[in-house]
Write a protein that holds these residues in place. Structure first.
Motif, mmCIF file in Angstrom:
data_model
loop_
_atom_site.group_PDB
_atom_site.id
_atom_site.type_symbol
_atom_site.label_atom_id
_atom_site.label_comp_id
_atom_site.label_asym_id
_atom_site.label_seq_id
_atom_site.Cartn_x
_atom_site.Cartn_y
_atom_site.Cartn_z
ATOM 1 N N VAL A 1 3.072 0.512 8.221
ATOM 2 C CA VAL A 1 2.568 1.243 9.397
ATOM 3 C C VAL A 1 3.234 0.677 10.652
ATOM 4 O O VAL A 1 3.915 -0.351 10.603
ATOM 5 C CB VAL A 1 1.027 1.227 9.482
ATOM 6 C CG1 VAL A 1 0.420 2.131 8.436
ATOM 7 C CG2 VAL A 1 0.485 -0.173 9.389
ATOM 8 N N CYS B 1 -11.612 -1.354 9.522
ATOM 9 C CA CYS B 1 -10.636 -0.567 8.769
ATOM 10 C C CYS B 1 -11.409 0.446 7.935
ATOM 11 O O CYS B 1 -12.199 0.051 7.066
ATOM 12 C CB CYS B 1 -9.810 -1.488 7.862
ATOM 13 S SG CYS B 1 -8.934 -0.561 6.581
ATOM 14 N N ASN C 1 -2.800 -6.745 12.225
ATOM 15 C CA ASN C 1 -3.058 -5.310 12.314
ATOM 16 C C ASN C 1 -3.523 -4.958 13.729
ATOM 17 O O ASN C 1 -4.681 -4.610 13.965
ATOM 18 C CB ASN C 1 -4.134 -4.905 11.306
ATOM 19 C CG ASN C 1 -3.802 -5.338 9.896
ATOM 20 O OD1 ASN C 1 -3.050 -6.294 9.698
ATOM 21 N ND2 ASN C 1 -4.337 -4.661 8.921
ATOM 22 N N TYR D 1 0.810 -1.227 0.000
ATOM 23 C CA TYR D 1 0.000 0.000 0.000
ATOM 24 C C TYR D 1 0.841 1.274 0.000
ATOM 25 O O TYR D 1 0.296 2.376 0.050
ATOM 26 C CB TYR D 1 -0.900 0.063 1.241
ATOM 27 C CG TYR D 1 -1.972 -1.004 1.365
ATOM 28 C CD1 TYR D 1 -2.232 -1.898 0.336
ATOM 29 C CD2 TYR D 1 -2.740 -1.107 2.518
ATOM 30 C CE1 TYR D 1 -3.214 -2.871 0.474
ATOM 31 C CE2 TYR D 1 -3.724 -2.062 2.661
ATOM 32 C CZ TYR D 1 -3.960 -2.955 1.639
ATOM 33 O OH TYR D 1 -4.929 -3.901 1.784
ATOM 34 N N CYS E 1 -5.205 4.725 2.164
ATOM 35 C CA CYS E 1 -4.847 4.653 3.574
ATOM 36 C C CYS E 1 -3.879 5.806 3.840
ATOM 37 O O CYS E 1 -2.714 5.756 3.439
ATOM 38 C CB CYS E 1 -4.190 3.323 3.934
ATOM 39 S SG CYS E 1 -3.688 3.310 5.671
ATOM 40 N N VAL F 1 -10.484 2.239 5.548
ATOM 41 C CA VAL F 1 -10.151 2.195 4.117
ATOM 42 C C VAL F 1 -11.050 1.181 3.388
ATOM 43 O O VAL F 1 -11.556 1.443 2.287
ATOM 44 C CB VAL F 1 -8.660 1.810 3.928
ATOM 45 C CG1 VAL F 1 -8.307 1.637 2.457
ATOM 46 C CG2 VAL F 1 -7.779 2.864 4.580
ATOM 47 N N HIS F 2 -11.273 0.038 4.005
ATOM 48 C CA HIS F 2 -12.086 -1.002 3.358
ATOM 49 C C HIS F 2 -13.571 -0.849 3.665
ATOM 50 O O HIS F 2 -14.402 -1.456 2.996
ATOM 51 C CB HIS F 2 -11.566 -2.390 3.770
ATOM 52 C CG HIS F 2 -10.208 -2.661 3.186
ATOM 53 N ND1 HIS F 2 -9.039 -2.398 3.869
ATOM 54 C CD2 HIS F 2 -9.841 -3.116 1.962
ATOM 55 C CE1 HIS F 2 -8.010 -2.689 3.099
ATOM 56 N NE2 HIS F 2 -8.461 -3.133 1.930
ATOM 57 N N GLU G 1 -11.523 -7.289 4.632
ATOM 58 C CA GLU G 1 -11.851 -6.284 5.648
ATOM 59 C C GLU G 1 -13.062 -5.454 5.199
ATOM 60 O O GLU G 1 -13.524 -4.578 5.927
ATOM 61 C CB GLU G 1 -10.666 -5.338 5.884
ATOM 62 C CG GLU G 1 -9.525 -5.968 6.669
ATOM 63 C CD GLU G 1 -8.261 -5.117 6.646
ATOM 64 O OE1 GLU G 1 -8.337 -3.903 6.438
ATOM 65 O OE2 GLU G 1 -7.169 -5.698 6.811
ATOM 66 N N CYS H 1 -2.172 2.778 12.711
ATOM 67 C CA CYS H 1 -3.252 2.058 12.021
ATOM 68 C C CYS H 1 -4.523 2.236 12.855
ATOM 69 O O CYS H 1 -4.619 1.714 13.965
ATOM 70 C CB CYS H 1 -2.892 0.587 11.881
ATOM 71 S SG CYS H 1 -4.299 -0.422 11.366
ATOM 72 N N PRO H 2 -5.515 2.961 12.320
ATOM 73 C CA PRO H 2 -6.755 3.179 13.067
ATOM 74 C C PRO H 2 -7.460 1.870 13.439
ATOM 75 O O PRO H 2 -8.115 1.799 14.471
ATOM 76 C CB PRO H 2 -7.616 4.003 12.101
ATOM 77 C CG PRO H 2 -6.632 4.657 11.183
ATOM 78 C CD PRO H 2 -5.485 3.701 11.045
ATOM 79 N N LEU H 3 -7.293 0.839 12.610
ATOM 80 C CA LEU H 3 -7.903 -0.453 12.964
ATOM 81 C C LEU H 3 -7.252 -1.003 14.243
ATOM 82 O O LEU H 3 -7.953 -1.428 15.171
ATOM 83 C CB LEU H 3 -7.746 -1.445 11.803
ATOM 84 C CG LEU H 3 -8.107 -2.903 12.109
ATOM 85 C CD1 LEU H 3 -9.549 -3.034 12.598
ATOM 86 C CD2 LEU H 3 -7.883 -3.783 10.881
HETATM 87 S S1 SF4 Z 1 -5.474 -0.049 5.287
HETATM 88 FE FE1 SF4 Z 1 -6.691 -0.159 7.171
HETATM 89 S S2 SF4 Z 1 -5.805 -1.857 8.335
HETATM 90 FE FE2 SF4 Z 1 -4.292 -1.265 6.760
HETATM 91 S S3 SF4 Z 1 -2.966 0.199 7.781
HETATM 92 FE FE3 SF4 Z 1 -4.568 1.399 6.759
HETATM 93 S S4 SF4 Z 1 -6.152 1.668 8.351
HETATM 94 FE FE4 SF4 Z 1 -4.789 0.024 9.070
#
Ligand code: SF4
Length: 348
Positions: free
Chosen positions: A69, A212, A128, A34, A300, A214-215, A240, A95-97
């Motif tokens: 991350v 997550c 994660n 990513y 992300c 992003v997903h 996710e 990572c917000p997750l």
């Molecule tokens: S894509 Fe989602 S799970 Fe992966 S680092 Fe970013 S926020 Fe975290």
């Protein structure tokens, strides 16, 4: 001291290349799929979190500069030999997750689970997550998983007659339970596990309520729009994503699986992909003979926060012998998290 902001992008790239050359085999740069292209161009290895865990554990290089991350750099710290130095070019790349599951909250739910069925659960945390949560799993006889091996790990636990306590991604947990034909055998623990005791009691899989962002941005409207535009497209999404999106797609899988599907498909194939935008863009540019588009642009921001100047700054510090910014974890956390990760690597 060089003022990095005054250098143009090309000059920064040239200097990074020189620093890489100078540090030679002492330096290893693992890069997640990513990341931005400006970072990927300097990768010694590109992969998903499982692949990067494996290669970071094996490298002979003294300096591992992890471009991903923070939880990924923590994994590298846990697995790499003690005489290695691990860095991440931007320590704010969180990572917000992972933030959904603090150790304190995890331990609160764990206490309720022990009251429901003492010794009956095996905790499993998605890669994660924070190192302290991985260490908790290691201490409690549990393990780590990734989106590539989550089903295998769930089966390993259930085959032992135990129940799964999975965190922190709700969708990955639900999608995995559904893929295993266990859609009726899970529950999601929300903020007050004491009140959910009865629901928990009847289930073999207990899932944390994190996601997550992003997903989570993928919607049924986006799926319908692409189907309407071209019925020949194959839609593949990361697990996710919300369960209804996974159900409405043609396939689902980890970043590595998505990459493989596109690589192995014949010229002229049409793919619409529901995962992080930087990765989809890279697949598109690597496969000009195929149609590759994102289900929706979803970046992300944390992954994208590592920039070429951050990488250069880290390499300059290493060249100067300044290791103050290395990733350091408490020894007991390293030991317990390593136990959870190594158990995953043995099984998968
Ligand atoms: S894509 Fe989602 S799970 Fe992966 S680092 Fe970013 S926020 Fe975290």
């Amino acid at each position: 001291m060089v003022d990095l902001q005054k250098l143009g992008d090309r000059e920064v790239d040239e200097r990074i290349a020189v620093l890489k050359e100078k540090l030679g085999e002492d330096l290893f740069i693992p890069v997640h799929h990513y990341q931005r292209d400006e970072i990927v161009q300097f990768a010694d290895y590109t992969g998903d979190s499982l692949e990067l865990s494996r290669v970071s554990a094996k490298t002979d290089a003294r300096f591992i500069v992890f471009c991903g991350v923070f939880f990924m750099a923590e994994i590298a710290r846990v697995l790499a030999a003690r005489d290695k130095y691990v860095f991440i070019p931007n320590r704010d790349a969180g990572c917000p997750l992972a933030d959904f599951a603090s150790l304190e909250d995890v331990e609160a739910v764990w206490r309720v689970l022990q009251e429901v069925d003492a010794g009956g659960y095996i905790p499993v945390t998605y890669a994660n997550s924070h190192a302290e949560v991985k260490a908790f799993c290691g201490r409690e006889g549990g393990l780590v998983c990734t989106s590539s091996n989550v089903q295998k790990i769930f089966s390993w636990i259930l085959d032992r007659g135990k129940r799964v306590f999975f965190m922190p991604d709700r969708n990955l947990g639900i999608n995995t339970a559904a893929a295993m034909g266990m859609a009726d055998e899970f529950c999601v623990v929300r903020s007050e596990p004491e009140k959910e005791r009865e629901e928990i009691r009847g289930k073999r899989i207990v899932i944390w309520d994190g996601f997550c962002i992003v997903h989570k941005r993928f919607t049924m409207q986006q799926v319908a729009r692409w189907r309407g535009e071209d019925p020949e497209v194959r839609i593949v999404v990361h697990p996710e994503s919300d369960p209804e999106i996974v159900d409405a797609s043609d396939d689902t899988g980890s970043t590595s699986k998505i990459k493989r599907l596109v690589e192995e498909s014949p010229p002229g194939s049409k793919w619409v992909i529901g995962t992080e935008f930087n990765m989809v863009q890279r697949l598109k540019s690597e496969h000009p003979d195929k149609f590759v588009e994102p289900l929706e642009v979803s970046v992300c921001r944390n992954m994208s926060s590592i920039r070429r100047r951050d990488l250069m700054k880290t390499l300059l510090a290493i060249e100067d012998g300044d290791y103050a910014d290395q990733v350091v974890l408490p020894e007991d956390q390293v030991r317990d998290a390593a136990a959870a990760i190594e158990k995953m690597l043995e099984i998968s």
